[in-house]
Design an enzyme around this catalytic site. Structure first.
Site, mmCIF file in Angstrom:
data_model
loop_
_atom_site.group_PDB
_atom_site.id
_atom_site.type_symbol
_atom_site.label_atom_id
_atom_site.label_comp_id
_atom_site.label_asym_id
_atom_site.label_seq_id
_atom_site.Cartn_x
_atom_site.Cartn_y
_atom_site.Cartn_z
ATOM 1 C CG HIS A 1 46.087 46.833 49.292
ATOM 2 N ND1 HIS A 1 46.721 46.653 48.079
ATOM 3 C CD2 HIS A 1 44.764 46.976 48.981
ATOM 4 C CE1 HIS A 1 45.839 46.699 47.101
ATOM 5 N NE2 HIS A 1 44.631 46.880 47.613
ATOM 6 C CG HIS B 1 41.411 45.831 49.030
ATOM 7 N ND1 HIS B 1 41.514 47.040 48.387
ATOM 8 C CD2 HIS B 1 40.719 46.065 50.178
ATOM 9 C CE1 HIS B 1 40.912 47.976 49.115
ATOM 10 N NE2 HIS B 1 40.431 47.409 50.201
ATOM 11 C CG ASP C 1 41.885 42.944 44.022
ATOM 12 O OD1 ASP C 1 41.655 43.362 45.173
ATOM 13 O OD2 ASP C 1 42.292 43.686 43.112
ATOM 14 C CG HIS C 2 45.805 43.457 45.763
ATOM 15 N ND1 HIS C 2 46.667 44.150 44.960
ATOM 16 C CD2 HIS C 2 44.562 43.959 45.489
ATOM 17 C CE1 HIS C 2 45.999 45.030 44.237
ATOM 18 N NE2 HIS C 2 44.710 44.941 44.548
ATOM 19 C CG HIS D 1 43.614 51.546 47.656
ATOM 20 N ND1 HIS D 1 42.483 51.735 46.893
ATOM 21 C CD2 HIS D 1 43.787 50.199 47.739
ATOM 22 C CE1 HIS D 1 41.998 50.549 46.534
ATOM 23 N NE2 HIS D 1 42.768 49.604 47.039
ATOM 24 C CG ASP E 1 44.842 48.312 44.079
ATOM 25 O OD1 ASP E 1 45.486 47.853 43.126
ATOM 26 O OD2 ASP E 1 43.828 47.760 44.554
ATOM 27 C CG HIS F 1 43.786 46.752 39.462
ATOM 28 N ND1 HIS F 1 42.935 45.681 39.387
ATOM 29 C CD2 HIS F 1 44.036 46.953 40.786
ATOM 30 C CE1 HIS F 1 42.649 45.260 40.613
ATOM 31 N NE2 HIS F 1 43.311 46.007 41.480
HETATM 32 FE FE FE Z 1 43.116 45.890 43.650
HETATM 33 ZN ZN ZN Z 2 42.786 47.425 46.502
#
Ligand code: FE
Ligand code: ZN
Length: 254
Positions: free
Chosen positions: A55, A57, A59-60, A113, A132, A170
């Site tokens: 996805h 976001h 941090d990905h 999410h 996530d 995570h």
């Molecule tokens: Fe994440």
């Molecule tokens: Zn995420």
């Protein structure tokens, strides 16, 4: 078979690198950062050919552009996210297959999410890379989708073989376990799993991947149809989506 390598980065993110010994090619899933991935590839002399994003976001996808410049690899993401992730080459939909050497990777759509969230399933390796969507004893927050959408997505995952190894993005397990215990205090399998997890974390070891079978027995978000959990929440006879939605709200405030 592919080798599956886990690189812990930042506070609690996991990057995964799949390596095919026959072709020397590698795929990275959700590269938070480029540098640790480049270091791994160089050390083991793998050629990066794929970036697979679950996805959009940050941090990905944070390492996407730098890794593409470094290796000339292709970036794969859901068709929904192709517009909002820079540099995407291949837009994916439910049921699409990607090949790393002779190994098939299947795409499942798991909105909730985020609306564009997808997961990557390798039947031959009994491995699911779920970003996530599902965490050990927890699930992703509802940033864009509805409770009904995420519950539907989790049900899709629940129908995969029970021996599937789940690789989430995570290390949230300890906090999730505290919440799970608060809503299912009498679940004996959960108590035993929490003890194992505390031991792992005391040794600074990852609790990921984990078996889908263990999730079905201990993750409250997958257990919303169980009478014991419904009783504990005083929601006897409520629909699965109602219980799921209530549980997600409780976890947000926990
Ligand atoms: Fe994440
Ligand atoms: Zn995420």
């Amino acid at each position: 078979m592919l080798s599956i390598n886990q690189i812990p980065v930042l506070q609690d993110n996991y990057i995964y690198v799949l390596c095919d010994p026959d072709s020397g090619h590698a795929a990275v899933i959700d590269p938070t950062l480029a540098a640790p991935v480049i270091e791994f590839l160089a050390e083991h002399r793998w050629q990066l050919t794929h970036i697979l994003n679950t996805h959009h976001h940050h941090d990905h996808i944070g390492g996407n552009v730098e890794l593409k410049e470094y290796s000339g690899c292709k970036i794969f993401a859901s068709s929904y996210d192709a517009k909002r992730i820079p540099g995407v080459d291949h837009a994916l939909n439910e049921g699409d297959q990607i090949w790393l050497g002779e190994h098939a990777i299947t795409v499942l759509a798991t909105p909730g999410h985020t609306l564009g969230h997808i997961v990557y399933y390798l039947p031959e390796h009994a491995a699911l890379f779920c970003g996530d969507t599902l965490f050990a004893m927890g699930c992703g927050r509802l940033f864009e989708g509805t409770a009904a959408q995420l519950w539907h997505s989790l049900q899709k995952i629940m129908t995969l073989p029970q021996e599937t190894w789940v690789y989430c993005a995570h290390e949230y397990t300890e906090a999730n376990a505290r919440f799970a215990r608060s809503v299912e205090p009498a679940n004996q399998v959960l108590r035993e799993r929490i003890a194992e997890i505390i031991t792992l974390r005391q040794q600074h070891l990852p609790t990921v991947p984990f078996k889908l079978a263990d999730e079905l027995a201990t993750n409250p978000f997958l257990r919303v149809t169980q009478a014991d959990l419904q009783n504990q929440l005083q929601m006897q006879g409520a629909s699965a989506v109602e219980v799921f939605s209530h549980l997600r709200g409780l976890k947000d405030k926990f």
